[in-house]
Design a protein around this motif. Structure first.
Motif, short mmCIF file in Angstrom:
data_model
loop_
_atom_site.label_atom_id
_atom_site.label_comp_id
_atom_site.label_asym_id
_atom_site.label_seq_id
_atom_site.Cartn_x
_atom_site.Cartn_y
_atom_site.Cartn_z
N THR A 94 -2.48 -12.92 -7.07
CA THR A 94 -1.38 -12.43 -6.74
C THR A 94 -1.40 -10.68 -6.14
O THR A 94 -1.57 -10.52 -7.18
N LEU A 95 -1.72 -10.51 -5.20
CA LEU A 95 -1.48 -8.62 -4.88
C LEU A 95 0.01 -8.30 -4.59
O LEU A 95 0.62 -8.87 -3.90
N LEU A 96 0.49 -7.77 -5.49
CA LEU A 96 1.67 -6.81 -5.94
C LEU A 96 2.04 -5.50 -5.47
O LEU A 96 1.01 -4.52 -5.86
N VAL A 97 2.24 -4.84 -3.76
CA VAL A 97 2.61 -4.37 -3.26
C VAL A 97 3.97 -3.61 -3.83
O VAL A 97 4.96 -3.75 -3.33
N ARG A 121 -1.42 -14.37 -2.17
CA ARG A 121 -0.38 -14.62 -2.38
C ARG A 121 -0.96 -13.15 -2.05
O ARG A 121 -0.63 -12.05 -3.27
N THR A 122 0.63 -11.97 -1.33
CA THR A 122 0.54 -11.25 -1.14
C THR A 122 2.13 -10.75 -1.77
O THR A 122 3.22 -11.44 -0.63
N VAL A 123 3.18 -10.23 -2.27
CA VAL A 123 4.23 -9.64 -2.97
C VAL A 123 4.63 -8.49 -2.21
O VAL A 123 3.86 -7.47 -2.56
N LEU A 124 5.47 -7.76 -1.40
CA LEU A 124 6.14 -7.20 -0.61
C LEU A 124 7.32 -6.40 -1.65
O LEU A 124 8.59 -7.12 -1.02
N VAL A 125 7.27 -5.07 -1.95
CA VAL A 125 8.79 -5.29 -2.50
C VAL A 125 9.73 -3.79 -1.90
O VAL A 125 8.64 -3.04 -1.57
N ALA A 126 10.75 -4.16 -1.27
CA ALA A 126 10.98 -3.39 -0.26
C ALA A 126 10.59 -2.84 0.63
O ALA A 126 10.88 -1.19 0.90
N SER A 127 10.10 -3.53 1.34
CA SER A 127 9.01 -3.17 2.68
C SER A 127 9.91 -2.72 3.01
O SER A 127 10.54 -3.86 4.15
N GLY A 128 9.75 -1.36 4.48
CA GLY A 128 11.11 -0.86 5.35
C GLY A 128 10.06 -1.34 6.17
O GLY A 128 9.32 -1.96 7.05
N SER A 129 11.00 -0.48 7.68
CA SER A 129 10.79 -1.26 9.05
C SER A 129 9.54 -0.17 9.39
O SER A 129 8.55 -0.77 9.76
#
Length: 398
Positions: A94-97, A121-129
């Motif tokens: 799992t890759l957490l950015v 699995r890739t988890v993007l934390v609060a990724s904006g536009s």
């Protein structure tokens, strides 16, 4: 106009004491605001030391969730460069950015190309536009964030249903993927979005807020359950903390202007202020009408007016302007006496020959007197006024 009226001894320059008295209130307010800003910056920098860092025990760190994952057999590895993150992805990882928006556009593209075929699995934390469209094509971040922080799942995703209400309120997402799981909706937009891999068992999760990973929020609602399920589905967790010192971030194509760095909300707010200012100016301008002449409540003697104007000239050391006024008035009065139209009174070629013929004097001396340079000091100005008076008396002499 008399020379005594031109040269009173009053000074208009404010003293240092007067300047300080007028500005000390503004200076004190600026000092207070600056001190408050510095204190706030120091407090916030101390409180957010190690934010979203699984090694940090600060309130905004994530050490608690890393230890809970370790108890369940999930090892956590922290990386700070794009090359390390791309090399560590795989089907059992799992890759957490942590902060995707810190990545440059080229880094975001490279990262997506690395994780797309990994089936992890890739988890993007609060990724904006600025980042979500490159890291998860087909997903759009809404400019307006969620008003609520604690939201119910309202979806069929097992992890969300088991966790229940959680603090996911933040960035809101929409997608064109038909098989996506849109959870924790805020005004019909998801604050947690799961995009399954069409060619394997991998997936990408866009998490609208980092709250469920923070030490001081982990024990609230279903935050711990949701965090452990999202990050503990595979035996290895790679925690990517983007760093500005990463060599891959130095790409000339990624240079952005000052306006590119401003959030869209600031630009929109500035535009609204300009529109409001324009409307206010138009509203106020409509109240202005033509000038209306008004009689003075009292009669002012010409000598007082002349003296007041002379005082103004004296306060600003405007000897040149005072000399110009004296010469212009003298030329205007001399022109009719010598047969020159008033419209040509200020033209040397028309006035001086007529004046010389009338006086039989030196034309060069008259030119210096009526059209010469400004006086160099107060004594020269007094002498100029006396000579002009003498010239006018001589012309008027029968």
């Amino acid at each position: 106009m008399t020379t005594e009226a031109i040269l009173p001894s009053t000074s208009a320059s404010p003293t240092a004491r007067q300047v300080w008295t007028r500005t000390r209130g503004i200076a004190l307010a600026l000092v207070v605001l600056l001190a408050g800003a510095i204190a706030t910056a120091v407090i916030r920098s101390d409180a957010r030391h190690g934010e979203l860092d699984p090694r940090s025990a600060d309130p905004y760190g994530s050490r608690a969730v890393a230890e809970l994952l370790a108890d369940r057999g999930v090892d956590t590895r922290v990386v700070t460069t794009l090359d390390e993150a791309a090399a560590a992805v795989g089907p059992d990882t799992t890759l957490l950015v942590a902060v995707p928006d810190l990545l440059t556009p080229s880094q975001q593209t490279r990262l997506h190309k690395a994780v797309a075929p990994s089936h992890g699995r890739t988890v993007l934390v609060a990724s904006g536009s600025a980042s979500i469209e490159r890291l998860a094509p087909g997903v759009t971040a809404d400019p307006a964030t969620s008003l609520d922080s604690t939201i119910a799942p309202d979806c069929a995703l097992p992890a969300a249903r088991r966790a229940g209400t959680a603090d996911t309120g933040g960035v809101r997402y929409s997608t064109t993927h038909l098989g996506a799981d849109a959870c924790y909706p805020s005004e019909r937009l998801a604050t947690l979005l799961r995009l399954p891999d069409q060619r394997g068992d991998g997936d990408t999760i866009a998490l609208g807020a980092p709250d469920i990973l923070l030490n001081d929020r982990l024990d609230k609602h279903g935050n711990a359950s949701l965090a452990l399920q999202l990050l503990g589905s595979r035996p290895h967790l790679v925690w990517y903390l983007p760093s500005l010192s990463d060599a891959s971030a130095t790409n000339p194509d990624d240079e952005r202007s000052f306006f590119d760095l401003l959030p869209s909300g600031w630009l929109w707010g500035t535009l609204q202020l300009f529109i409001a200012a324009a409307l206010a100016a138009l509203w106020r301008a409509r109240r202005l009408g033509p000038l209306v002449p008004e009689k003075l409540p009292v009669a002012i003697r010409a000598s007082e007016t002349a003296e007041g104007r002379a005082r103004l000239y004296r306060k600003t050391d405007a000897r040149g302007r005072a000399a110009t006024a004296l010469r212009s008035t003298t030329r205007t009065r001399l022109a009719p006496l010598t047969g020159v139209p008033v419209t040509q009174a200020h033209t040397p070629e028309a006035l001086l020959p007529a004046l010389s013929a009338h006086l039989h004097g030196d034309g060069q001396d008259l030119h210096a007197l009526l059209f010469g340079p400004p006086p160099s000091d107060d004594a020269a100005l007094i002498a100029l006024a006396d000579r002009l008076d003498a010239l006018e008396r001589e012309v008027r002499r029968p």
